[in-house]
Structure formats: C-alpha cells, structure tokens
Write an enzyme that holds these catalytic residues in place. Structure first.
Site, PDB file in Angstrom:
ATOM      1  N   TYR A 201       0.833  -1.211   0.000  1.00  0.00           N
ATOM      2  CA  TYR A 201       0.000   0.000   0.000  1.00  0.00           C
ATOM      3  C   TYR A 201       0.854   1.241   0.000  1.00  0.00           C
ATOM      4  O   TYR A 201       2.031   1.199   0.338  1.00  0.00           O
ATOM      5  CB  TYR A 201      -0.992  -0.025   1.162  1.00  0.00           C
ATOM      6  CG  TYR A 201      -0.403   0.067   2.550  1.00  0.00           C
ATOM      7  CD1 TYR A 201       0.211  -1.023   3.138  1.00  0.00           C
ATOM      8  CD2 TYR A 201      -0.494   1.249   3.283  1.00  0.00           C
ATOM      9  CE1 TYR A 201       0.728  -0.947   4.423  1.00  0.00           C
ATOM     10  CE2 TYR A 201       0.022   1.336   4.576  1.00  0.00           C
ATOM     11  CZ  TYR A 201       0.633   0.236   5.132  1.00  0.00           C
ATOM     12  OH  TYR A 201       1.141   0.312   6.395  1.00  0.00           O
TER      13      TYR A 201
ATOM     14  N   ASN B 256       9.278  -5.973   8.490  1.00  0.00           N
ATOM     15  CA  ASN B 256      10.080  -4.787   8.811  1.00  0.00           C
ATOM     16  C   ASN B 256      11.419  -5.272   9.348  1.00  0.00           C
ATOM     17  O   ASN B 256      11.448  -5.993  10.347  1.00  0.00           O
ATOM     18  CB  ASN B 256       9.420  -3.951   9.910  1.00  0.00           C
ATOM     19  CG  ASN B 256       8.076  -3.391   9.486  1.00  0.00           C
ATOM     20  OD1 ASN B 256       8.000  -2.588   8.562  1.00  0.00           O
ATOM     21  ND2 ASN B 256       7.007  -3.828  10.149  1.00  0.00           N
TER      22      ASN B 256
ATOM     23  N   TYR C   7      14.581  -3.853  10.968  1.00  0.00           N
ATOM     24  CA  TYR C   7      15.143  -2.635  11.574  1.00  0.00           C
ATOM     25  C   TYR C   7      16.593  -2.880  11.973  1.00  0.00           C
ATOM     26  O   TYR C   7      16.895  -3.859  12.653  1.00  0.00           O
ATOM     27  CB  TYR C   7      14.399  -2.257  12.847  1.00  0.00           C
ATOM     28  CG  TYR C   7      12.901  -2.091  12.727  1.00  0.00           C
ATOM     29  CD1 TYR C   7      12.328  -0.867  12.387  1.00  0.00           C
ATOM     30  CD2 TYR C   7      12.047  -3.152  13.016  1.00  0.00           C
ATOM     31  CE1 TYR C   7      10.947  -0.712  12.320  1.00  0.00           C
ATOM     32  CE2 TYR C   7      10.665  -3.007  12.959  1.00  0.00           C
ATOM     33  CZ  TYR C   7      10.127  -1.781  12.611  1.00  0.00           C
ATOM     34  OH  TYR C   7       8.764  -1.639  12.556  1.00  0.00           O
TER      35      TYR C   7
ATOM     36  N   HIS D  34       1.751   5.806  14.032  1.00  0.00           N
ATOM     37  CA  HIS D  34       0.743   5.677  12.977  1.00  0.00           C
ATOM     38  C   HIS D  34      -0.379   4.764  13.444  1.00  0.00           C
ATOM     39  O   HIS D  34      -0.243   4.063  14.448  1.00  0.00           O
ATOM     40  CB  HIS D  34       1.374   5.084  11.702  1.00  0.00           C
ATOM     41  CG  HIS D  34       1.803   3.662  11.885  1.00  0.00           C
ATOM     42  ND1 HIS D  34       2.994   3.316  12.494  1.00  0.00           N
ATOM     43  CD2 HIS D  34       1.181   2.487  11.598  1.00  0.00           C
ATOM     44  CE1 HIS D  34       3.097   2.006  12.559  1.00  0.00           C
ATOM     45  NE2 HIS D  34       2.006   1.466  12.024  1.00  0.00           N
TER      46      HIS D  34
ATOM     47  N   HIS E 203       0.553   3.787  17.227  1.00  0.00           N
ATOM     48  CA  HIS E 203       1.649   2.954  17.725  1.00  0.00           C
ATOM     49  C   HIS E 203       2.875   3.215  16.860  1.00  0.00           C
ATOM     50  O   HIS E 203       2.746   3.668  15.717  1.00  0.00           O
ATOM     51  CB  HIS E 203       1.271   1.466  17.730  1.00  0.00           C
ATOM     52  CG  HIS E 203       0.916   0.911  16.386  1.00  0.00           C
ATOM     53  ND1 HIS E 203      -0.369   0.917  15.892  1.00  0.00           N
ATOM     54  CD2 HIS E 203       1.681   0.345  15.424  1.00  0.00           C
ATOM     55  CE1 HIS E 203      -0.376   0.370  14.694  1.00  0.00           C
ATOM     56  NE2 HIS E 203       0.860   0.017  14.372  1.00  0.00           N
TER      57      HIS E 203
ATOM     58  N   ARG F 200      16.094  -5.919  14.773  1.00  0.00           N
ATOM     59  CA  ARG F 200      14.800  -6.530  15.091  1.00  0.00           C
ATOM     60  C   ARG F 200      14.025  -6.667  13.794  1.00  0.00           C
ATOM     61  O   ARG F 200      14.031  -5.758  12.958  1.00  0.00           O
ATOM     62  CB  ARG F 200      14.003  -5.679  16.071  1.00  0.00           C
ATOM     63  CG  ARG F 200      12.595  -6.225  16.314  1.00  0.00           C
ATOM     64  CD  ARG F 200      11.804  -5.436  17.336  1.00  0.00           C
ATOM     65  NE  ARG F 200      10.434  -5.936  17.365  1.00  0.00           N
ATOM     66  CZ  ARG F 200       9.451  -5.454  16.623  1.00  0.00           C
ATOM     67  NH1 ARG F 200       9.658  -4.457  15.789  1.00  0.00           N
ATOM     68  NH2 ARG F 200       8.240  -5.983  16.690  1.00  0.00           N
TER      69      ARG F 200
HETATM   70  C1  OGA Z   1       3.623  -1.748  10.963  1.00  0.00           C
HETATM   71  C2  OGA Z   1       3.997  -1.777  12.401  1.00  0.00           C
HETATM   72  C3  OGA Z   1       5.424  -2.573  14.152  1.00  0.00           C
HETATM   73  C4  OGA Z   1       6.538  -3.536  14.347  1.00  0.00           C
HETATM   74  O1  OGA Z   1       4.416  -2.227  10.129  1.00  0.00           O
HETATM   75  O2  OGA Z   1       2.541  -1.224  10.665  1.00  0.00           O
HETATM   76  O3  OGA Z   1       3.288  -1.226  13.185  1.00  0.00           O
HETATM   77  O4  OGA Z   1       6.478  -4.259  15.336  1.00  0.00           O
HETATM   78  N1  OGA Z   1       5.107  -2.438  12.780  1.00  0.00           N
HETATM   79  O5  OGA Z   1       7.443  -3.549  13.547  1.00  0.00           O
HETATM   80 MN    MN Z   2       1.390  -0.572  12.380  1.00  0.00          MN
END
Ligand code: OGA
Ligand code: MN
Length: 337
Positions: A79, A129, A131, A140, A200, A212
């Site tokens: 998205y 994700n 990181y 967000h 969050h 992470r």
């Molecule tokens: C997201 C999110 C949190 C995380 O990708 O929308 O809130 O734990 N990720 O990485």
């Molecule tokens: Mn999220």
C-alpha cells in the site's frame, strides 16, 4: 511450540478507565509463540529472503522498500504510505508486490490457523520490517479503510518496545501512554482501542538490540481503494448521490460554524457576536471534499451513505486517534433545500 497468552493488567487508581488500561485490554501478547529453535529457523529464512531481495529475485516493483536503518518487504499486498498520505492510503495494484512466499505460509501463517486465530485464506498481506540499530517506525494507525482488525505482529532476532500515543519530536514531548515489550518469538495481537484509537510506533530507543525483524499479518478489506483502479459504476452512483446531497448550507450543533458546500469546496464561516449584539460571519477556512470509493472525506471525517439523513449528516472519524472522537454532525440550515 506455541506459548500461552499473558494477561496484561494495568492497575489504575482512576475509576474512569485510563487510556493505558484501554490499550492494555485490547492487546493480547503471546510471549513464547515461537520457541528459540523455531525462531532460529525463521530467522534464517528471513536472512534468505533479504538476500534474494538484494540479488533482485523479486519481480514486484514495490516488494522491497529500502530506507536508512529500515527495510520493508511486502508480500501479497502493498500500500501507499508515508508522510502526507494519512487517510489517503491506497492498496497497490496486485502485481506491484510478490506473492506471499511458501515459507511464510508454512512457518508463520500455518500456526495462526492451527491456533484458531485466523481462518485459512484470511491473511492476504504480509509486511516484514527489518530494523537495524537506530531504526524506527513513526507513530501511525494501520489504515482502517485498508486493513481489517485484528493485526498480528511476530518479533524475531531482538526484542523491542511498541509504544502507544508517543510523539516522535526530538524533545519527546509526549511520552508513551503505554509501552508493550515484545520479546523474541512473541506474537502481539492489536485490536479495538489499541488498533484504532491511538497511534503505535517504535522510536530508535525502543529497539533493544542491533537488529529486530517484525512480521506483520493482515487482511485487506474487500472495499479498500486500489491505486489506479477506477471506481465501479455502482460506486459512482453512490458517490454522485452523496455529492449531490451534501450541497448547500450546513451548521454544527452549536450553531457557531456554518459550512457552505459548492461542488467539492467547503467554505467554513464562524459567527461572532459584536458588542452591539449583531452576528458577524467570517470565513475561517476553506476545505476540500475528497471522494474515496463510495464515501466522502473531509479533514478527519468520513461520510458514508449510512450517515446521510434528511437534514443531517453524521461524519464518522476517519482514524480515531483521539480519545473519545465520535466524528461530527452537520445540520441543514433552515430554508436550504
Ligand atoms: C507496521 C507496524 C510494528 C513492528 O508495520 O505497521 O506497526 O512491530 N510495525 O514492527
Ligand atoms: Mn502498524
């Protein structure tokens, strides 16, 4: 091994339920959902996926999104997001991202189905994700017009803290209303208040390790807007009716603000009383109505046909990030037809 749910309790001295308590109540944490062996296996599959991405294996133009200190991978559905997109996010066309890899079906989604968390086929959008040290994800709300609830997040490599209601300004002027520790192998379920009414995110200081990786499991809504896909005829019909109905003069319940709608322009006027008791109208804002599918968006409000009454419009909050936000009401002015 599948861990058991940990009850999260917040003791509040306040008889009115605190915001922290409402967040805690709508979160479910399963701290040992994946045992260390399973984590190791999944982490090697995440590494293999990152390697494949770097080698250009994925065909989708938006499967991989590399940012400093954070790489995102989308599978199944992606998205549009980022600064200035709030409330206007759209799903990407289906071929913009790669399908969900088999290993995610076998090692991630399968457990959720076996636990009865989701029905087969429900998870159709995966985000990974990745990181690095100093990475973050800004405050967000996962777009409520794109994604169903609940939202599931699994944590790998190092733990981190998901923070709710925190500001990301350099001064950290608004500390988190609630913090949720996410250990390695944990699954967090976000629903209700925690998913819809508060933001969050994760600040760099919330990453408790040098890397992470989170895997987010979501279901896209059937009527979510898709980038570049024209409206269906039935949507057009609903939308035309809606636009036609909102034309004219409206006021809010306090009778102080007047909204004049002409096409998609909204002129906002405020009534001030002069010392002699005369009402003086001043234009205070000019807004734009934005059609999205069968609805109209105006600032933080969204109007569907179910909010349209003879002489009243009931706007629902678009993203209920503010406590107690119920949307707003417009009442048609007398003599306005
Ligand atoms: C997201 C999110 C949190 C995380 O990708 O929308 O809130 O734990 N990720 O990485
Ligand atoms: Mn999220």
């Amino acid at each position: 091994m599948l861990g058991t749910k940990k009850q999260i309790t917040v003791i509040s001295p306040n008889p009115v339920k605190s915001e922290a308590a409402k967040i805690a109540e709508s979160l479910s944490l399963y701290p040992d959902f994946y045992c260390p062996n399973e984590c190791r296996h999944i982490e090697s599959l995440i590494d293999a996926t990152a390697l494949l991405a770097r080698m250009g294996h994925f065909r989708g133009t938006h499967t991989t999104d590399v940012k400093p200190r954070r790489t995102k991978y989308f599978f199944g559905s992606g998205y549009t997001y980022g600064y200035g997109m709030r409330g206007r996010e759209e799903l990407l066309p289906y071929d913009a991202v790669d399908p969900i890899p088999l290993w995610i079906h076998q090692h991630i989604i399968r457990h959720f189905i076996e636990r009865g968390f989701v029905k087969p086929g429900w998870v159709n959008a995966i985000a990974i994700n990745d990181y690095q040290e100093g990475g973050s994800i800004v405050a967000h709300v996962d777009p409520p017009h794109l994604f169903d609830r609940p939202i599931f997040t699994a944590t790998f490599f190092s733990p981190g803290k998901l923070v709710f209601g925190a500001s990301f300004d350099p001064q950290r002027s608004q500390p988190p209303v609630y913090e949720q520790l996410l250990p390695r192998g944990a699954v967090l379920i976000l629903d209700g208040y925690a998913a819809n009414e508060v933001t969050h995110g994760m600040r760099p200081e919330d990453m408790l390790g040098c890397r992470r990786v989170s895997i987010v499991l979501r279901h896209t809504l059937e009527n979510a807007p898709i980038q570049g896909v024209p409206l269906m005829l039935s949507d057009c019909f609903e939308l035309c009716n809606l636009i036609q109905h909102v034309q004219g003069h409206w006021h809010d319940p306090s009778n102080r603000n007047i909204y004049i709608v002409q096409q998609l322009d909204v002129n906002v006027l405020t009534m001030d009383w002069s010392w002699s008791g005369e009402g003086v109208l001043t234009t205070v804002a000019k807004w734009q109505l934005m059609p999205v599918k069968q609805s109209l968006i105006c600032n933080d409000g969204i109007l569907h046909s179910d909010g349209v009454f003879e002489r009243l419009l009931q706007w629902r909050p678009l993203q209920r990030t503010k406590v107690g936000s119920l949307g707003f009401t417009w009442i048609r002015m007398e003599n306005d037809f």
